[in-house]
Design a protein around this motif. Structure first.
Motif, PDB file in Angstrom:
ATOM      1  N   PRO A  30     -27.476 -18.977   3.424  1.00 34.27           N
ATOM      2  CA  PRO A  30     -28.577 -17.930   3.099  1.00 34.27           C
ATOM      3  C   PRO A  30     -29.653 -18.404   2.997  1.00 34.27           C
ATOM      4  CG  PRO A  30     -27.331 -18.419   1.086  1.00 34.27           C
ATOM      5  CD  PRO A  30     -26.872 -19.346   2.222  1.00 34.27           C
ATOM      6  N   LYS A  31     -30.655 -17.422   2.895  1.00 35.54           N
ATOM      7  CA  LYS A  31     -32.360 -17.669   2.480  1.00 35.54           C
ATOM      8  C   LYS A  31     -32.182 -18.093   1.060  1.00 35.54           C
ATOM      9  CE  LYS A  31     -34.874 -16.452   6.073  1.00 35.54           C
ATOM     10  NZ  LYS A  31     -36.043 -17.296   6.749  1.00 35.54           N
TER      11      LYS A  31
ATOM     12  N   TYR B  82     -33.764 -21.877   3.691  1.00 34.95           N
ATOM     13  CA  TYR B  82     -32.464 -21.753   3.295  1.00 34.95           C
ATOM     14  C   TYR B  82     -31.897 -22.786   2.582  1.00 34.95           C
ATOM     15  CZ  TYR B  82     -33.279 -19.446   7.814  1.00 34.95           C
ATOM     16  OH  TYR B  82     -33.736 -18.461   8.951  1.00 34.95           O
TER      17      TYR B  82
ATOM     18  N   LYS C 275     -18.922 -20.125  -1.341  1.00 34.85           N
ATOM     19  CA  LYS C 275     -18.815 -18.800  -1.235  1.00 34.85           C
ATOM     20  C   LYS C 275     -18.938 -17.884  -2.505  1.00 34.85           C
ATOM     21  CE  LYS C 275     -15.554 -15.494   0.718  1.00 34.85           C
ATOM     22  NZ  LYS C 275     -14.300 -15.113   1.480  1.00 34.85           N
TER      23      LYS C 275
ATOM     24  N   PHE D 264     -22.232 -17.889  -3.747  1.00 32.68           N
ATOM     25  CA  PHE D 264     -22.979 -16.905  -2.928  1.00 32.68           C
ATOM     26  C   PHE D 264     -22.777 -15.499  -3.459  1.00 32.68           C
ATOM     27  CE2 PHE D 264     -23.129 -13.925   0.703  1.00 32.68           C
ATOM     28  CZ  PHE D 264     -24.664 -13.977   1.151  1.00 32.68           C
ATOM     29  N   GLN D 265     -21.663 -15.065  -3.917  1.00 37.43           N
ATOM     30  CA  GLN D 265     -21.255 -13.853  -4.566  1.00 37.43           C
ATOM     31  C   GLN D 265     -22.030 -13.741  -5.664  1.00 37.43           C
ATOM     32  OE1 GLN D 265     -20.194 -11.427  -2.734  1.00 37.43           O
ATOM     33  NE2 GLN D 265     -19.746 -12.688  -0.866  1.00 37.43           N
TER      34      GLN D 265
ATOM     35  N   ARG E 298     -26.184 -13.880  -4.993  1.00 38.12           N
ATOM     36  CA  ARG E 298     -26.727 -12.745  -3.667  1.00 38.12           C
ATOM     37  C   ARG E 298     -27.725 -11.744  -4.315  1.00 38.12           C
ATOM     38  NH1 ARG E 298     -23.014  -9.960   1.039  1.00 38.12           N
ATOM     39  NH2 ARG E 298     -24.856  -9.568   2.221  1.00 38.12           N
TER      40      ARG E 298
ATOM     41  N   ASN F 259     -29.610  -8.190  -3.869  1.00 39.25           N
ATOM     42  CA  ASN F 259     -29.441  -6.907  -3.360  1.00 39.25           C
ATOM     43  C   ASN F 259     -31.011  -5.928  -3.488  1.00 39.25           C
ATOM     44  OD1 ASN F 259     -26.385  -7.312  -3.540  1.00 39.25           O
ATOM     45  ND2 ASN F 259     -26.644  -7.472  -5.837  1.00 39.25           N
TER      46      ASN F 259
ATOM     47  N   GLU G  35     -31.929  -5.578   3.113  1.00 39.06           N
ATOM     48  CA  GLU G  35     -30.717  -6.165   3.088  1.00 39.06           C
ATOM     49  C   GLU G  35     -30.623  -7.512   3.844  1.00 39.06           C
ATOM     50  OE1 GLU G  35     -27.015  -6.109   1.277  1.00 39.06           O
ATOM     51  OE2 GLU G  35     -28.218  -4.462   1.303  1.00 39.06           O
ATOM     52  N   LEU G  36     -30.182  -8.425   3.247  1.00 38.19           N
ATOM     53  CA  LEU G  36     -30.172  -9.636   4.082  1.00 38.19           C
ATOM     54  C   LEU G  36     -29.332 -10.817   3.124  1.00 38.19           C
ATOM     55  CD1 LEU G  36     -33.564 -11.861   3.893  1.00 38.19           C
ATOM     56  CD2 LEU G  36     -32.968 -10.012   2.309  1.00 38.19           C
ATOM     57  N   ASP G  37     -28.778 -11.631   3.831  1.00 39.27           N
ATOM     58  CA  ASP G  37     -28.033 -12.606   3.167  1.00 39.27           C
ATOM     59  C   ASP G  37     -29.321 -13.847   2.592  1.00 39.27           C
ATOM     60  OD1 ASP G  37     -25.525 -11.928   3.850  1.00 39.27           O
ATOM     61  OD2 ASP G  37     -25.266 -13.430   5.366  1.00 39.27           O
TER      62      ASP G  37
END
Length: 416
Positions: free
Chosen positions: A245-246, A266, A271, A274-275, A278, A280, A301-303
């Motif tokens: 992700p960014k 990046y 995983k 990331f959650q 992340r 929002n 909205e983006l990763d």
């Protein structure tokens, strides 16, 4: 292609560096002449916030190092960072200024269009060249001779003029959007000040004494830590490769009141992390190291995740609007607080506890929502301009490559 030639910069461009001005003679008068150092050069713009100055009365002695409009300047120490190549072009508003050592100045000898030269140097090929030749681990650097040795294909001057004209028109649109965005942000900040500092629209209401002075009776003063949650960011190295992700860092938000996501690098991340990290929409991100208190808000909205020198701030309840908090963090009240409270002399820092250990004026939810409705219009236009700038920048890069490869023939007559 007829008239095109492989050549090197040194054959067509005068390239020199600046003077080693002694810091003990710096001036504190901002009316004196600015010194252009490598630290002042960003990615096609200048950062004058921490500029150093030199006495005007000695200007004639250093005439050789005086910068002119359209001069191209390139940092020779750490010429490239994750945000891109540290290169820019002098504008009228940047003058007067003097060139400091370890900064290269490039001026055409006449056989190359200065605007064409600038776009050439802002292109990917030159950036890749710089990355391949820079040496040194602590502070990567380049030399004047290495810059002069850069080889490229040079079109005839009349073709250069046409290429430059097309790319300048795109560049002018980008600059116009930047000016509009500054105006939009100034309007939002002025609205916040009028409503929540000067209390302009609420002067006819009943007031009561508070820790922040006289406020409307239905308003509150709360400790910031009681109304927001905080979270430190993720520790990892940034990369230009799309490995995950960014990865939002302090350098991505410390100079502008918005995030240019196309410039954000990046990072690799598992995983579960990331959650956890992340970003929002509505998240407020504030710097805790080096530039504590500089702030941004996530508006798309983006990763993306955020780095460890940043702190995420989110409201604990629906009674606090994210945009209200965002403009509170930009206010003089908060910036004065964090500037005085931050620790460290050479490298200031602030913990999550320190960042939220201050009082905030809390208007009723309906007034916050009314404010958000107004500033949301400004921010929507601002982000639309940012998206357009991203498209224009990609178009410039695409066209430049096509022009230099001869795939778009500007040598032909218009009638053909």
């Amino acid at each position: 292609m007829n008239g095109w030639q492989e050549t090197s910069l040194g054959q067509h461009v005068n390239i020199d560096s600046g003077f080693p001005f002694k810091s003990k003679y710096y001036s504190d008068d901002k009316g004196d002449i600015r010194l252009l150092r490598g630290d002042n050069i960003a990615q096609q713009y200048f950062r004058w916030e921490k500029a150093k100055y030199w006495p005007n009365d000695s200007l004639k002695v250093y005439e050789k190092f005086r910068l002119k409009k359209d001069d191209i300047v390139l940092a020779m120490d750490r010429p490239w960072i994750a945000a891109g190549l540290k290169i820019s072009k002098i504008r009228e508003i940047d003058l007067p200024a003097l060139l400091v050592q370890r900064v290269a100045r490039l001026r055409t000898k006449g056989s190359i269009n200065q605007d064409f030269l600038y776009f050439l140097l802002c292109g990917k090929n030159f950036t890749n060249y710089i990355l391949s030749i820079q040496t040194g681990t602590g502070v990567p650097h380049i030399s004047l001779q290495q810059i002069k040795d850069y080889k490229f294909i040079l079109p005839p001057l009349e073709v250069q003029d046409k290429i430059a004209s097309i790319l300048v028109s795109l560049d002018n649109k980008i600059q116009l959007n930047n000016q509009i965005n500054k105006t939009l942000e100034d309007m939002a900040i002025a609205l916040y000040k009028n409503w929540f500092v000067d209390l302009g629209p609420f002067q006819d209401r009943d007031f009561v004494e508070s820790d922040l002075g006289m406020i409307p009776t239905t308003w509150k003063v709360e400790k910031l830590s009681k109304i927001v949650n905080t979270q430190y960011g993720f520790t990892e190295s940034a990369t230009e490769e799309k490995v995950g992700p960014k990865f939002l860092r302090g350098t991505d938000i410390n100079k502008k009141p918005f995030i240019e996501w196309n410039l954000v690098p990046y990072c690799k991340i598992e995983k579960e992390n990331f959650q956890k990290y992340r970003l929002n929409i509505g998240d407020i991100i504030i710097i805790r190291m080096a530039d504590p208190g500089k702030v941004a808000i996530v508006e798309k909205e983006l990763d993306a995740v955020f780095a460890s020198y940043l702190i995420r701030i989110t409201p604990k309840t629906n009674n606090v609007e994210a945009y209200y908090l965002f403009y509170y963090f930009q206010s003089a009240q908060y910036q004065n607080y964090i500037s005085g409270a931050s620790n460290g002399t050479t490298r200031k820092s602030a913990s999550a506890k320190l960042i939220t250990d201050t009082n905030i004026l809390l208007p009723p939810p309906n007034i916050q929502k009314e404010f958000v409705e107004k500033v949301s219009l400004y921010r929507k236009m601002l982000n639309s301009n940012l998206d357009e700038n991203d498209r224009l920048t990609k178009t410039k890069e695409y066209l430049l490559q096509k022009f230099l490869q001869g795939e778009i023939n500007l040598s032909e007559d218009k009638e053909r």
